[in-house]
Scaffold this motif. Sequence first.
Motif, PDB file in Angstrom:
ATOM      1  N   TYR A 276      52.406  49.244  51.708  1.00  0.00           N
ATOM      2  CA  TYR A 276      51.774  48.033  50.687  1.00  0.00           C
ATOM      3  C   TYR A 276      51.715  48.746  49.414  1.00  0.00           C
ATOM      4  O   TYR A 276      51.795  48.086  48.192  1.00  0.00           O
ATOM      5  N   ARG A 277      51.109  50.007  49.344  1.00  0.00           N
ATOM      6  CA  ARG A 277      50.737  50.649  48.039  1.00  0.00           C
ATOM      7  C   ARG A 277      52.073  50.796  47.290  1.00  0.00           C
ATOM      8  O   ARG A 277      52.225  50.692  45.867  1.00  0.00           O
ATOM      9  N   SER A 278      53.203  51.230  47.755  1.00  0.00           N
ATOM     10  CA  SER A 278      54.325  51.571  47.292  1.00  0.00           C
ATOM     11  C   SER A 278      55.176  50.138  46.868  1.00  0.00           C
ATOM     12  O   SER A 278      55.940  50.480  45.876  1.00  0.00           O
TER      13      SER A 278
ATOM     14  N   ASN B 172      42.955  51.129  35.891  1.00  0.00           N
ATOM     15  CA  ASN B 172      43.754  50.531  36.910  1.00  0.00           C
ATOM     16  C   ASN B 172      43.679  48.945  36.910  1.00  0.00           C
ATOM     17  O   ASN B 172      43.517  48.340  37.892  1.00  0.00           O
ATOM     18  N   THR B 173      43.747  48.612  35.499  1.00  0.00           N
ATOM     19  CA  THR B 173      43.646  47.312  35.355  1.00  0.00           C
ATOM     20  C   THR B 173      44.523  46.782  34.539  1.00  0.00           C
ATOM     21  O   THR B 173      45.338  47.677  33.854  1.00  0.00           O
ATOM     22  N   ILE B 174      45.408  45.592  34.238  1.00  0.00           N
ATOM     23  CA  ILE B 174      46.399  45.182  33.447  1.00  0.00           C
ATOM     24  C   ILE B 174      45.668  44.080  32.566  1.00  0.00           C
ATOM     25  O   ILE B 174      45.001  43.125  33.153  1.00  0.00           O
TER      26      ILE B 174
ATOM     27  N   GLY C 258      45.234  47.006  41.986  1.00  0.00           N
ATOM     28  CA  GLY C 258      45.154  47.457  43.294  1.00  0.00           C
ATOM     29  C   GLY C 258      45.417  48.861  43.362  1.00  0.00           C
ATOM     30  O   GLY C 258      45.185  49.526  44.461  1.00  0.00           O
ATOM     31  N   ALA C 259      45.642  49.748  42.229  1.00  0.00           N
ATOM     32  CA  ALA C 259      45.935  51.135  42.391  1.00  0.00           C
ATOM     33  C   ALA C 259      44.611  51.658  42.395  1.00  0.00           C
ATOM     34  O   ALA C 259      43.519  51.345  41.857  1.00  0.00           O
ATOM     35  N   GLY C 260      44.697  52.639  43.261  1.00  0.00           N
ATOM     36  CA  GLY C 260      42.860  53.295  43.622  1.00  0.00           C
ATOM     37  C   GLY C 260      42.164  52.402  44.620  1.00  0.00           C
ATOM     38  O   GLY C 260      41.429  53.352  45.179  1.00  0.00           O
ATOM     39  N   ASP C 261      42.360  51.271  44.590  1.00  0.00           N
ATOM     40  CA  ASP C 261      41.270  50.481  45.543  1.00  0.00           C
ATOM     41  C   ASP C 261      42.166  49.131  45.757  1.00  0.00           C
ATOM     42  O   ASP C 261      42.073  48.203  44.893  1.00  0.00           O
ATOM     43  N   THR C 262      42.819  48.914  46.806  1.00  0.00           N
ATOM     44  CA  THR C 262      43.498  47.827  47.151  1.00  0.00           C
ATOM     45  C   THR C 262      42.743  46.675  47.411  1.00  0.00           C
ATOM     46  O   THR C 262      43.217  45.565  47.467  1.00  0.00           O
ATOM     47  N   SER C 263      41.182  46.799  47.605  1.00  0.00           N
ATOM     48  CA  SER C 263      40.390  45.740  48.000  1.00  0.00           C
ATOM     49  C   SER C 263      40.110  44.824  46.664  1.00  0.00           C
ATOM     50  O   SER C 263      39.815  43.904  46.859  1.00  0.00           O
ATOM     51  N   LYS C 264      40.672  45.459  45.385  1.00  0.00           N
ATOM     52  CA  LYS C 264      40.540  44.796  44.391  1.00  0.00           C
ATOM     53  C   LYS C 264      41.918  44.133  43.892  1.00  0.00           C
ATOM     54  O   LYS C 264      41.984  43.528  42.859  1.00  0.00           O
ATOM     55  N   MET C 265      42.870  44.129  44.547  1.00  0.00           N
ATOM     56  CA  MET C 265      44.326  43.670  44.096  1.00  0.00           C
ATOM     57  C   MET C 265      44.072  42.369  43.735  1.00  0.00           C
ATOM     58  O   MET C 265      43.480  41.426  44.362  1.00  0.00           O
ATOM     59  N   GLY C 266      44.433  42.004  42.660  1.00  0.00           N
ATOM     60  CA  GLY C 266      44.640  40.692  41.927  1.00  0.00           C
ATOM     61  C   GLY C 266      43.442  40.103  41.420  1.00  0.00           C
ATOM     62  O   GLY C 266      43.476  38.934  41.139  1.00  0.00           O
ATOM     63  N   LYS C 267      42.366  40.727  41.481  1.00  0.00           N
ATOM     64  CA  LYS C 267      41.005  40.184  41.088  1.00  0.00           C
ATOM     65  C   LYS C 267      40.924  40.534  39.674  1.00  0.00           C
ATOM     66  O   LYS C 267      41.394  41.378  39.036  1.00  0.00           O
TER      67      LYS C 267
END
Length: 496
Positions: free
Chosen positions: A34-36, A103-105, A228-237
């Motif tokens: 998932y991370r990769s 780890n945001t864009i 999501g880098a560093g913490d996938t629980s925040k992915m896309g938030k």
Amino acid sequence: MSKYQWLGGVGAIALLSFGILLFSTDSQVFNFIYRSQLVLSPNSTSFPMWRDIPALAANIYLFNVTNPDQVTNEGAVPIVSEVGPFVFMESHHKTKLVWNANNTITYQQIRNWKHVPELTNGSLSDYITIVNPIAASIADLLRVSVPKSLHLLVDLFLRTEKEKIFVTHTANEIIFKGFDDPILKAMNDAKFIIKNFIPDGAFMDKFAFFYARNGSDWMDGVFNMYTGAGDTSKMGKVHSWNYSTQNFFPGTCGKVKGGAGEFFPPGLNKTYIELYSNDLCRTLRFDFNVTSSPRGIPTYEYTAGRNMFGNGSVNPDNKCFNPATVSLPSGVFNTSICRFGAPVFVSQPHFYLADPYYSSLVHGMRPNPEKHTTSLKIEPLSGVPVEVLAKFQLNVLIDKVPDVALFKHLPRSFVPVMWVENAAGVPDNMVFQMKLFAMLKDILQGVGWGMFGLGVGIMLILTVKFISRRKQEEDGGPLISEGLAEESDSENVFHE
């Protein structure tokens, strides 16, 4: 032990070890993949699809008011008929990307709509009568913020300019192209006088519900989203919108939170998901409904229920969306605070799941759960949307202003103007990948148990073979000894 038996034993031990490793660490292997693959980065597999999401269908329905004169002059209940859909293909392109150290864009979004005439029911040149949002906004200002001492001047102006509460324009003018209105021209001419009463963003040269939006990179605002880098629980938030984590509404209602829409964190559960809508300037909550398998991909379906636009008595979490002085029946959301004060209210199509009060104020509503339900079907392990059907309706409030002729006889009504359905799904070339990803943990466990079983099988075969050989050796030993002894005796007798 032969060389082949020794190699078989080593192979069996290896199979057992790898099998145990796979089915005991399937979650870790899944997370690594998932991370990769999905965690957003300039080189990730997910990046191209996120930057340019597959085109989605935008079906726009307009409501034609069939009795405008009776409503204006006699206070009759508006009668509307649904027209359309006017079908467009909608594309989204992310631009002005900035990758941040936290780890945001940060990005902006360009939306383009391309008309699909062969799927449209009617033509963009068809004339349709709608409530005039500009005149309705003036009426709302008169009721709420303009001193009564100025009402007479406003009344004189509206008479002079021959403003109307209902206007007839082509579908294209109503949706994208825009139409002229004498109030808009006068507002711009007198901006320095009336700017204290009218929000700055309300000054426009034309009006359309999507005016100047096609191809714009600023209308949707500036997003800041977790990769999501560093913490996938925040992915896309969404972390912030327009450089703020708090917008428009007080308390928790104004907090910027929820997914941006393209991805959700992995490992969803059967409770709810949240989505931040820049169009509504708020977070929307979708409740778990059922499991389903569109195109063979297992998903969790989340829907817009009664609580989404429920008032404070139905859903206490929504209490801070409405001013304390305003009490509305459940089922609509007041967007005026983020729409320059215009009395625009959002609901589900045809006031589906709304209080019957709204349908009683306008004739022509036919709510249908199968046609008007908003749903998001998401593959729960990866958090990737598989099928999205988003459906929302725009309604304009009209009400009387007794001392202004244009509004003197108006009934109170939330008049529907349009409802929009956005439909998106997984592209054909990604269906197999989504199926594979959805079954990845099962595949890893299956392979792990298969390797373990094969290792056990080989060990059993080697064990049985070893025991059998030992038994043969043990059974064959005495017979050989006796034969040798007999031969020895015979030889001794012969020699004698």
